[in-house]
Design a protein around this motif. Structure first.
Motif, PDB file in Angstrom:
ATOM      1  N   ARG A 171      50.269  37.828  48.609  1.00  0.00           N
ATOM      2  CA  ARG A 171      49.159  38.452  47.893  1.00  0.00           C
ATOM      3  C   ARG A 171      48.996  39.862  48.455  1.00  0.00           C
ATOM      4  O   ARG A 171      49.085  40.046  49.671  1.00  0.00           O
ATOM      5  N   VAL A 172      48.726  40.838  47.581  1.00  0.00           N
ATOM      6  CA  VAL A 172      48.565  42.223  48.014  1.00  0.00           C
ATOM      7  C   VAL A 172      47.276  42.761  47.423  1.00  0.00           C
ATOM      8  O   VAL A 172      47.106  42.783  46.200  1.00  0.00           O
ATOM      9  N   VAL A 173      46.356  43.205  48.288  1.00  0.00           N
ATOM     10  CA  VAL A 173      45.082  43.751  47.820  1.00  0.00           C
ATOM     11  C   VAL A 173      44.850  45.115  48.444  1.00  0.00           C
ATOM     12  O   VAL A 173      45.368  45.428  49.524  1.00  0.00           O
ATOM     13  N   THR A 174      44.046  45.945  47.743  1.00  0.00           N
ATOM     14  CA  THR A 174      43.827  47.327  48.180  1.00  0.00           C
ATOM     15  C   THR A 174      42.347  47.673  48.027  1.00  0.00           C
ATOM     16  O   THR A 174      41.932  48.203  46.997  1.00  0.00           O
ATOM     17  N   PRO A 175      41.518  47.374  49.026  1.00  0.00           N
ATOM     18  CA  PRO A 175      40.079  47.636  48.912  1.00  0.00           C
ATOM     19  C   PRO A 175      39.758  49.112  48.806  1.00  0.00           C
ATOM     20  O   PRO A 175      40.238  49.927  49.588  1.00  0.00           O
ATOM     21  N   MET A 213      36.990  41.272  50.979  1.00  0.00           N
ATOM     22  CA  MET A 213      38.377  40.859  50.796  1.00  0.00           C
ATOM     23  C   MET A 213      38.987  40.329  52.089  1.00  0.00           C
ATOM     24  O   MET A 213      39.762  39.368  52.074  1.00  0.00           O
ATOM     25  N   LEU A 214      38.628  40.954  53.214  1.00  0.00           N
ATOM     26  CA  LEU A 214      39.148  40.454  54.490  1.00  0.00           C
ATOM     27  C   LEU A 214      38.640  39.049  54.758  1.00  0.00           C
ATOM     28  O   LEU A 214      39.406  38.172  55.188  1.00  0.00           O
ATOM     29  N   LYS A 215      37.375  38.799  54.479  1.00  0.00           N
ATOM     30  CA  LYS A 215      36.833  37.458  54.696  1.00  0.00           C
ATOM     31  C   LYS A 215      37.535  36.442  53.790  1.00  0.00           C
ATOM     32  O   LYS A 215      37.895  35.346  54.231  1.00  0.00           O
ATOM     33  N   SER A 216      37.745  36.803  52.531  1.00  0.00           N
ATOM     34  CA  SER A 216      38.439  35.894  51.620  1.00  0.00           C
ATOM     35  C   SER A 216      39.884  35.682  52.046  1.00  0.00           C
ATOM     36  O   SER A 216      40.420  34.565  51.947  1.00  0.00           O
ATOM     37  N   ALA A 217      40.512  36.745  52.531  1.00  0.00           N
ATOM     38  CA  ALA A 217      41.911  36.646  52.945  1.00  0.00           C
ATOM     39  C   ALA A 217      42.070  35.707  54.133  1.00  0.00           C
ATOM     40  O   ALA A 217      43.027  34.919  54.200  1.00  0.00           O
ATOM     41  N   GLU A 250      41.877  38.468  43.547  1.00  0.00           N
ATOM     42  CA  GLU A 250      42.530  38.680  42.262  1.00  0.00           C
ATOM     43  C   GLU A 250      41.560  39.399  41.333  1.00  0.00           C
ATOM     44  O   GLU A 250      40.350  39.349  41.520  1.00  0.00           O
ATOM     45  N   GLY A 251      42.106  40.052  40.327  1.00  0.00           N
ATOM     46  CA  GLY A 251      41.273  40.628  39.292  1.00  0.00           C
ATOM     47  C   GLY A 251      40.989  42.102  39.471  1.00  0.00           C
ATOM     48  O   GLY A 251      40.534  42.538  40.520  1.00  0.00           O
ATOM     49  N   ALA A 252      41.279  42.880  38.429  1.00  0.00           N
ATOM     50  CA  ALA A 252      40.898  44.284  38.393  1.00  0.00           C
ATOM     51  C   ALA A 252      39.407  44.387  38.086  1.00  0.00           C
ATOM     52  O   ALA A 252      38.778  43.430  37.629  1.00  0.00           O
ATOM     53  N   GLU A 253      38.843  45.570  38.318  1.00  0.00           N
ATOM     54  CA  GLU A 253      37.409  45.764  38.101  1.00  0.00           C
ATOM     55  C   GLU A 253      37.166  47.088  37.381  1.00  0.00           C
ATOM     56  O   GLU A 253      37.699  48.125  37.771  1.00  0.00           O
ATOM     57  N   LEU A 287      39.321  52.049  35.921  1.00  0.00           N
ATOM     58  CA  LEU A 287      39.695  50.683  36.269  1.00  0.00           C
ATOM     59  C   LEU A 287      40.326  50.679  37.659  1.00  0.00           C
ATOM     60  O   LEU A 287      41.294  51.396  37.903  1.00  0.00           O
ATOM     61  N   ASP A 288      39.762  49.893  38.558  1.00  0.00           N
ATOM     62  CA  ASP A 288      40.322  49.701  39.897  1.00  0.00           C
ATOM     63  C   ASP A 288      41.180  48.445  39.866  1.00  0.00           C
ATOM     64  O   ASP A 288      40.674  47.343  39.641  1.00  0.00           O
ATOM     65  N   LEU A 289      42.475  48.599  40.115  1.00  0.00           N
ATOM     66  CA  LEU A 289      43.372  47.436  40.100  1.00  0.00           C
ATOM     67  C   LEU A 289      42.981  46.394  41.136  1.00  0.00           C
ATOM     68  O   LEU A 289      43.126  45.200  40.928  1.00  0.00           O
ATOM     69  N   ARG A 290      42.528  46.829  42.321  1.00  0.00           N
ATOM     70  CA  ARG A 290      42.086  45.976  43.420  1.00  0.00           C
ATOM     71  C   ARG A 290      43.233  45.135  43.994  1.00  0.00           C
ATOM     72  O   ARG A 290      43.558  45.234  45.147  1.00  0.00           O
ATOM     73  N   ALA A 291      43.800  44.284  43.167  1.00  0.00           N
ATOM     74  CA  ALA A 291      44.921  43.442  43.599  1.00  0.00           C
ATOM     75  C   ALA A 291      46.192  43.932  42.917  1.00  0.00           C
ATOM     76  O   ALA A 291      46.228  44.089  41.699  1.00  0.00           O
TER      77      ALA A 291
END
Length: 326
Positions: free
Chosen positions: A144-148, A157-161, A193-196, A233-237
């Motif tokens: 999984r790759v995320v970009t806060p 995101m860190l807590k969820s990760a 997951e999920g863009a915003e 739109l922020d891709l986020r993930a």
């Protein structure tokens, strides 16, 4: 709500997860006594001790491998790699072990490890400390790759990760650690997951991730002064990519700009354009436009460095191009 810095949000997430679960540990160079290059673990060594906040040698492949093994044995390690450039040394363990172990074991083994690392161009850190390698990790099945983009996502995101059973790569940005934003006082988790949609608009979609989201937001303000309604739109993930949100936005605005600080070749922008052409090609009124870094190693010279990476005016010019105003 409290307004805190990006680095403070990361530190708070570490602290809460370390307190929540004794199986959580942190490993990395200078994260203990020194509190981390970007202060993201400051004070935690004194609070939790050397068994849980582990200063490592300069050996990214070795301590990442140790963390992966520990995660398979029941631990939940947070690995900090000081610069994403140095993550290249850990690719063997991340790609050949962490990303594949669940699949190759038929689901009998998992690897709940988190790798945090800053990428991007800061201020004259030169080519070997300014890489943008998101495309490398997002091309790997099993990660999984995320970009806060700000403190709230950096915290949540860190807590969820940490509580996710998949290996998670968190790509931060060296220029964002002092960025401030509101974070709830109560424990908060953010999805992996999920863009915003961070700004609603109707005339053009500006897509970014991590630092480039802020370029898009600034460009949207300038466009608004010209009478243009830009959706941001922020891709986020980056893995998995939220194809549905991208499609819905483009079907609404019919025009799209993708902004990233990475080089263009085989990049995130290329993948997003592929998604758009596959999902909603006939919704487009103009060809998509990418905003990206120059295809050169990041220069040390300050003026050359600035010339090599995109800025707000580049995003604005791209938007005006797709709107047919230039």
């Amino acid at each position: 709500m409290a307004e805190i810095a990006y680095w403070e949000a990361i530190r708070r997430a570490h602290d809460e997860e370390l307190a929540h679960d004794r199986m959580v540990i942190a490993m990395g160079e200078d994260i203990g006594v020194a509190g981390g290059t970007y202060k993201a673990t400051s004070g935690l060594y004194q609070k939790y001790g050397a068994d849980r906040i582990i200063d490592t040698p300069i050996s990214e492949n070795s301590y990442t491998g140790i963390g992966i093994g520990a995660s398979m044995a029941g631990m939940r390690p947070i690995i900090e790699i000081m610069s994403i450039n140095f993550a290249l040394l850990a690719l063997d363990t991340l790609i050949n072990a962490a990303a594949k172990i669940r699949y190759m074991s038929g689901g009998r083994a998992s690897c709940p490890i988190v790798m945090r690392t800053p990428g991007g161009t800061a201020h004259q850190l030169a080519a070997q400390h300014s890489a943008r390698l998101a495309r490398m990790f997002m091309s790997t099945p099993g990660l999984r790759v995320v970009t806060p983009r700000g403190p709230l996502d950096a915290y949540g995101m860190l807590k969820s990760a940490v509580r996710c059973n998949d290996p998670v790569i968190i790509i931060e940005h060296e220029s964002m650690y002092n960025m401030r934003g509101e974070v709830p006082d109560t424990e908060t988790f953010r999805p992996l997951e999920g863009a915003e949609i961070v700004r609603v608009g109707t005339d053009v979609t500006l897509i970014g991730y991590n630092y480039s989201v802020h370029l898009c937001l600034e460009a949207a303000l300038k466009l608004a002064a010209m009478g243009v309604s830009a959706e941001v739109l922020d891709l986020r993930a980056l893995r998995p990519i939220d194809r549905d949100t991208i499609r819905r936005s483009v079907e609404k605005t019919h025009k799209v700009v993708i902004a990233e600080e990475d080089e263009a070749t085989v990049g995130v922008g290329s993948e997003i354009i592929s998604v758009i052409t596959e999902e909603c090609f006939f919704a487009l009124d103009a060809q998509p436009v990418r905003v990206h870094a120059a295809d050169v190693p990041v220069p040390y010279n300050r003026q050359l460095e600035k010339a090599a990476i995109p800025n707000v005016d580049d995003v604005l010019a791209a938007a005006l191009k797709v709107l047919g105003r230039v």
